[in-house]
Scaffold this active site. Structure first.
Site, mmCIF file in Angstrom:
data_model
loop_
_atom_site.group_PDB
_atom_site.id
_atom_site.type_symbol
_atom_site.label_atom_id
_atom_site.label_comp_id
_atom_site.label_asym_id
_atom_site.label_seq_id
_atom_site.Cartn_x
_atom_site.Cartn_y
_atom_site.Cartn_z
ATOM 1 C CG HIS A 79 -2.733 -69.396 62.038
ATOM 2 N ND1 HIS A 79 -1.894 -70.188 62.337
ATOM 3 C CD2 HIS A 79 -4.294 -69.953 61.857
ATOM 4 C CE1 HIS A 79 -2.928 -71.134 61.145
ATOM 5 N NE2 HIS A 79 -3.807 -71.557 61.797
ATOM 6 C CG ASP A 134 -0.284 -71.056 65.390
ATOM 7 O OD1 ASP A 134 -0.602 -72.226 66.186
ATOM 8 O OD2 ASP A 134 0.532 -70.901 64.678
ATOM 9 C CG ASP A 157 5.657 -67.332 65.489
ATOM 10 O OD1 ASP A 157 5.422 -67.450 65.740
ATOM 11 O OD2 ASP A 157 5.975 -68.567 64.216
ATOM 12 C CG ASP A 175 2.779 -69.827 68.286
ATOM 13 O OD1 ASP A 175 1.902 -69.154 67.873
ATOM 14 O OD2 ASP A 175 3.856 -70.967 67.917
ATOM 15 C CD1 TRP A 205 3.284 -71.418 58.322
ATOM 16 C CD2 TRP A 205 4.391 -73.813 59.456
ATOM 17 N NE1 TRP A 205 4.903 -71.704 58.522
ATOM 18 C CE2 TRP A 205 5.192 -73.152 58.926
ATOM 19 C CE3 TRP A 205 4.283 -74.948 59.903
ATOM 20 C CZ2 TRP A 205 6.721 -73.071 60.008
ATOM 21 C CZ3 TRP A 205 5.192 -75.750 60.374
ATOM 22 C CH2 TRP A 205 6.243 -74.999 60.484
ATOM 23 C CG HIS A 247 3.963 -66.882 61.222
ATOM 24 N ND1 HIS A 247 3.518 -67.467 60.129
ATOM 25 C CD2 HIS A 247 4.511 -66.857 62.666
ATOM 26 C CE1 HIS A 247 3.804 -68.396 60.750
ATOM 27 N NE2 HIS A 247 3.673 -68.264 62.313
ATOM 28 C CE LYS A 297 7.853 -69.851 61.899
ATOM 29 N NZ LYS A 297 7.658 -70.246 62.529
ATOM 30 C CG ASP A 327 1.097 -66.869 63.101
ATOM 31 O OD1 ASP A 327 1.174 -66.281 64.179
ATOM 32 O OD2 ASP A 327 0.762 -68.000 63.355
ATOM 33 C CD GLU A 359 0.368 -70.094 59.211
ATOM 34 O OE1 GLU A 359 0.179 -71.512 59.457
ATOM 35 O OE2 GLU A 359 0.745 -69.230 60.259
HETATM 36 C C1 RNT Z 1 4.239 -72.169 62.482
HETATM 37 C C2 RNT Z 1 2.629 -71.818 61.646
HETATM 38 C C3 RNT Z 1 1.834 -72.661 61.807
HETATM 39 C C4 RNT Z 1 1.963 -73.503 63.464
HETATM 40 C C5 RNT Z 1 0.960 -74.691 62.822
HETATM 41 C C6 RNT Z 1 1.004 -75.931 64.235
HETATM 42 O O1 RNT Z 1 4.793 -71.273 63.035
HETATM 43 O O2 RNT Z 1 2.273 -70.960 63.170
HETATM 44 O O3 RNT Z 1 0.047 -72.000 62.379
HETATM 45 O O4 RNT Z 1 2.250 -73.064 64.429
HETATM 46 O O5 RNT Z 1 0.494 -74.945 62.231
HETATM 47 ZN ZN ZN Z 2 0.617 -70.405 62.402
#
Ligand code: RNT
Ligand code: ZN
Length: 426
Positions: free
Chosen positions: A289, A329, A297, A299, A188, A265, A231, A262, A229
């Site tokens: 993720h 994640d 995003d 998390d 990523w 994303h 986004k 993810d 990955e």
């Molecule tokens: C960031 C991505 C990525 C990170 C990690 C730390 O938006 O989601 O995966 O969160 O690699």
């Molecule tokens: Zn991620």
């Protein structure tokens, strides 16, 4: 909770699910196939150990909060992960970022990392009999400060990140080889633009070139598998993300590597659960993720919500367990980090158990006959079935705390380990 009453509740639940044609014992057995890859970065807010005071920066990933007790060295991360593992039913893997190398106080730049910096992690995973996944760390670094890494127009920076990625892939292959379980390496990058860019194509050409260069060496799938990955946007990268979903899905299909989805994303009304069966028409495997975006995003700690349920249900309904690699994640620094970890991972596992307790073939049959009222009614009734009794029984069988019992264990850990840690580190 008492074992006896858990058994009794389970027997009642088993009988109730049986009326729907669902065998709860089989569902529990199938939980073995669900291996969750635990992201090491929940223990220390994505700081890593390159320098003693490393903090996360770049690409709109942000851990907010300053709850005491965060891990400040490798021993503490491992101690925390072992605690987390002891509170989870089922099987897990560990997912490591390159910035968590065992650098032993030496400053090793990212284009210099080698297997030896990760050997103690490999040995640790070996001793726990778990697999390990890996990630290049293309953020929190002076050469990423202008917001670009693999797609940078600064050739020195671009080749630096290509070298980092090459090394991370080689390390991943060695991890997979030593542990006898393929290591998934995820790429990523934060590359993007705050304001409207002119040369989107220029950066995407460079990203493709960099990936081609860094992935030129082919490793056996028994050792490592590549994932990329995508986004949508990040804070400070609102107007364009170089590695968009279109870009990476195209790249993954063209090169037959994994796409990493993810669920933070995408546009908020898009669902990753809906994307899995699309991607798997064209790819052998995907990586997830699992996270919880709140308005962006963000998390947040994963909870059992509809988005997560659709992801788990789509995997189970289609028997995609071997083709979907489940990684987590999230990183919440505002509450006890071990508590956050356990709540989020257990929520993910619960979603899978719920999915396994669905009378899928019956629902498919009804759908095929156009009996959509009946389909809707069963889906609604499933929501109030005694899932909790099955989950508790599963935890009991696995020898981990049942129900809310893990709260006390984490409180004790906070008292005995985490709170002291903060005092010592002040
Ligand atoms: C960031 C991505 C990525 C990170 C990690 C730390 O938006 O989601 O995966 O969160 O690699
Ligand atoms: Zn991620």
């Amino acid at each position: 909770m008492k074992g006896e009453s858990i058994d009794q509740s389970y027997e009642l639940a088993k009988a109730k699910y049986a009326l729907l044609g669902v065998d709860t014992d089989v569902a529990i057995l199938k939980m073995e196939e669900i291996k969750v890859s635990l992201h090491c970065w929940q223990t220390d807010d994505v700081g890593g150990f390159e320098t003693p005071d490393a903090t996360l920066s770049g690409g709109g990933i942000q851990a907010t909060g300053n709850y005491p007790g965060k891990a400040t060295n490798i021993a503490e991360v491992r101690q925390d992960l072992e605690k987390v593992l002891s509170l989870l039913p089922g099987k897990q893997r560990i997912n490591l970022h390159a910035i968590y190398g065992d650098f032993k106080g030496e400053l090793v730049d990212r284009d210099q990392i080698e297997v030896k910096h990760f050997q103690s992690w490999i040995d640790w995973c070996k001793s726990l009999k778990i697999g390990m996944d890996f990630n290049a760390s293309c953020f929190s670094h002076p050469k990423a400060a202008d917001g670009f890494t693999l797609s940078s127009k600064n050739e020195e920076n671009r080749t630096f990140w290509v070298e980092h990625l090459k090394r991370c892939r080689a390390i991943s292959a060695e991890i997979g080889k030593q542990l006898g379980s393929p290591c998934i390496h995820n790429t990523w990058i934060p590359d993007g633009s705050k304001d409207t860019p002119i040369d989107r194509n220029g950066h995407r050409l460079l990203l493709k070139k960099s990936l081609d260069e860094a992935m030129a060496i082919h490793y056996s799938k028994e050792q490592m598998k590549d994932a990329v990955e995508s986004k949508l946007f990040g804070i400070g990268a609102e107007s364009m993300t170089v590695g968009s979903h279109d870009f990476y899905l195209g790249y993954a299909i063209a090169n037959q590597i994994l796409i990493c989805l993810d669920n933070g994303h995408f546009h908020p009304t898009e669902q990753v659960g809906d994307k899995i069966s699309s991607c798997l028409q064209f790819l052998d495997e995907v990586l997830l993720h699992v996270t919880r975006p709140v308005r962006w995003d963000s998390d947040h700690v994963v909870i059992l919500n509809e988005d997560l349920q659709l992801i788990a249900s789509e995997i189970v309904r289609n028997n995609f367990q071997k083709r979907v690699n489940v990684g987590l994640d999230f990183f919440d620094a505002s509450i006890n980090r071990i508590g956050a970890y356990v709540v989020g991972t257990r929520a993910t596992q619960k979603a899978f158990l719920i999915a396994l307790l669905e009378p899928t073939s019956k629902l498919v049959e009804l759908e095929g006959m156009g009996r959509n009222f009946e389909r809707l009614a069963i889906l609604e009734e499933l929501k109030t079935m005694p899932f909790g009794a099955v989950w508790d029984y599963y935890c009991l069988k696995e020898g981990v705390p049942v129900g809310t019992d893990y709260i006390k264990v984490i409180q004790d850990y906070e008292k005995e380990v985490l709170s002291r840690r903060t005092l010592i580190n002040l």
